[in-house]
Design a protein around this motif. Structure first.
Motif, short mmCIF file in Angstrom:
data_model
loop_
_atom_site.label_atom_id
_atom_site.label_comp_id
_atom_site.label_asym_id
_atom_site.label_seq_id
_atom_site.Cartn_x
_atom_site.Cartn_y
_atom_site.Cartn_z
N THR A 117 15.80 -2.73 -9.47
CA THR A 117 16.39 -2.75 -8.25
C THR A 117 15.74 -1.96 -7.20
N SER A 118 15.24 -2.71 -6.18
CA SER A 118 14.34 -1.99 -5.18
C SER A 118 14.77 -1.05 -4.26
N LYS A 119 16.20 -0.93 -4.30
CA LYS A 119 16.87 0.41 -3.66
C LYS A 119 16.80 1.64 -4.51
N GLU A 120 16.52 1.69 -6.01
CA GLU A 120 16.34 2.72 -6.77
C GLU A 120 14.96 3.11 -7.21
N VAL A 121 13.86 2.05 -7.26
CA VAL A 121 12.66 2.37 -7.77
C VAL A 121 11.75 3.01 -6.53
N ILE A 122 11.06 4.03 -6.92
CA ILE A 122 10.16 4.86 -5.90
C ILE A 122 8.85 3.96 -5.74
N ILE A 123 8.43 3.76 -4.88
CA ILE A 123 7.04 3.09 -4.42
C ILE A 123 5.82 3.44 -5.43
N SER A 124 6.22 4.59 -5.53
CA SER A 124 4.85 5.25 -6.59
C SER A 124 4.78 4.83 -8.02
N GLU A 125 6.08 4.24 -8.36
CA GLU A 125 6.13 3.98 -9.60
C GLU A 125 5.64 2.63 -9.88
N VAL A 126 5.49 1.77 -8.73
CA VAL A 126 5.12 0.50 -8.90
C VAL A 126 3.85 0.02 -8.12
N MET A 127 3.38 0.86 -7.30
CA MET A 127 2.37 0.44 -6.43
C MET A 127 1.00 0.47 -7.26
N SER A 128 -0.06 -0.40 -6.74
CA SER A 128 -1.27 -0.34 -7.37
C SER A 128 -2.11 0.56 -6.78
N THR A 129 -2.70 1.27 -7.82
CA THR A 129 -3.57 2.38 -7.72
C THR A 129 -4.95 2.27 -7.95
N GLU A 130 -5.46 1.12 -8.33
CA GLU A 130 -6.85 1.01 -8.74
C GLU A 130 -7.36 0.11 -7.71
N LEU A 131 -7.79 0.73 -6.53
CA LEU A 131 -7.91 0.00 -5.48
C LEU A 131 -9.47 0.07 -5.05
N LEU A 132 -9.77 -1.53 -4.56
CA LEU A 132 -10.96 -1.52 -4.24
C LEU A 132 -11.01 -1.34 -2.83
N THR A 133 -12.20 -0.68 -1.98
CA THR A 133 -11.80 -0.44 -0.79
C THR A 133 -13.45 -0.92 -0.22
N ILE A 134 -13.32 -0.99 1.14
CA ILE A 134 -14.61 -1.40 1.73
C ILE A 134 -14.81 -0.43 2.93
N THR A 135 -15.97 -0.55 3.60
CA THR A 135 -16.27 0.20 4.78
C THR A 135 -16.57 -0.95 5.77
N PRO A 136 -16.54 -0.62 7.22
CA PRO A 136 -16.64 -1.37 8.19
C PRO A 136 -18.24 -2.24 8.06
#
Length: 143
Positions: A67-86
């Motif tokens: 249930t989206s109202k009960e789950v905290i975002i940090s439990e399901v967010m994607s954390t292995e991020l690819l980032t870029i620079t400008p």
């Protein structure tokens, strides 16, 4: 060669939507709906912690019967991020997104979050750039 900085210069500065890692998935979905975006960046203060996308919702909430109202975002967010620079080229970012099957790339400059680029941003930029080139070529041909 055009860079991500070209795209960022055309995007409004207020189009960077973030939410706290302590927010619920429901709060993230509400923000995404209100702003008509398909991803939101998760931050802890100024630090980029993760990303939450429509794909994350489908796979980690809806299909798991949570249930989206009960789950905290940090439990399901994607954390292995690819980032870029400008400075990254448009072509390089398109290749990254294609190879990694992702639709969003956070943009960091001096380790500070300054934007996010979507596959839609890249496609829109490429199309506009091609139209501009065609117009210039037509003008040259017709004198």
């Amino acid at each position: 060669m055009k860079s991500i900085r070209h795209i960022l210069s055309g995007k409004p500065i207020d189009k960077l939507f973030t939410i706290s890692r302590h927010a619920t998935v429901y709060e993230a979905l509400t923000l995404m709906m209100e702003q008509n975006v398909s991803a939101v960046l998760i931050t802890d203060g100024a630090k980029l912690e993760g990303i939450f996308t429509e794909r994350d919702y489908a796979r980690k909430i809806a299909l798991k019967g949570k249930t989206s109202k009960e789950v905290i975002i940090s439990e399901v967010m994607s954390t292995e991020l690819l980032t870029i620079t400008p400075q990254f080229s448009i072509e390089h970012c398109m290749q990254i997104m294609t190879d990694k099957h992702i639709r969003h790339l956070p943009v960091l400059e001096n380790n500070q979050l300054i934007g996010i680029i979507s596959i839609g941003d890249l496609v829109k930029f490429v199309i506009a750039d091609q139209k501009h080139t065609i117009t210039e070529l037509e003008s040259y041909i017709h004198g």
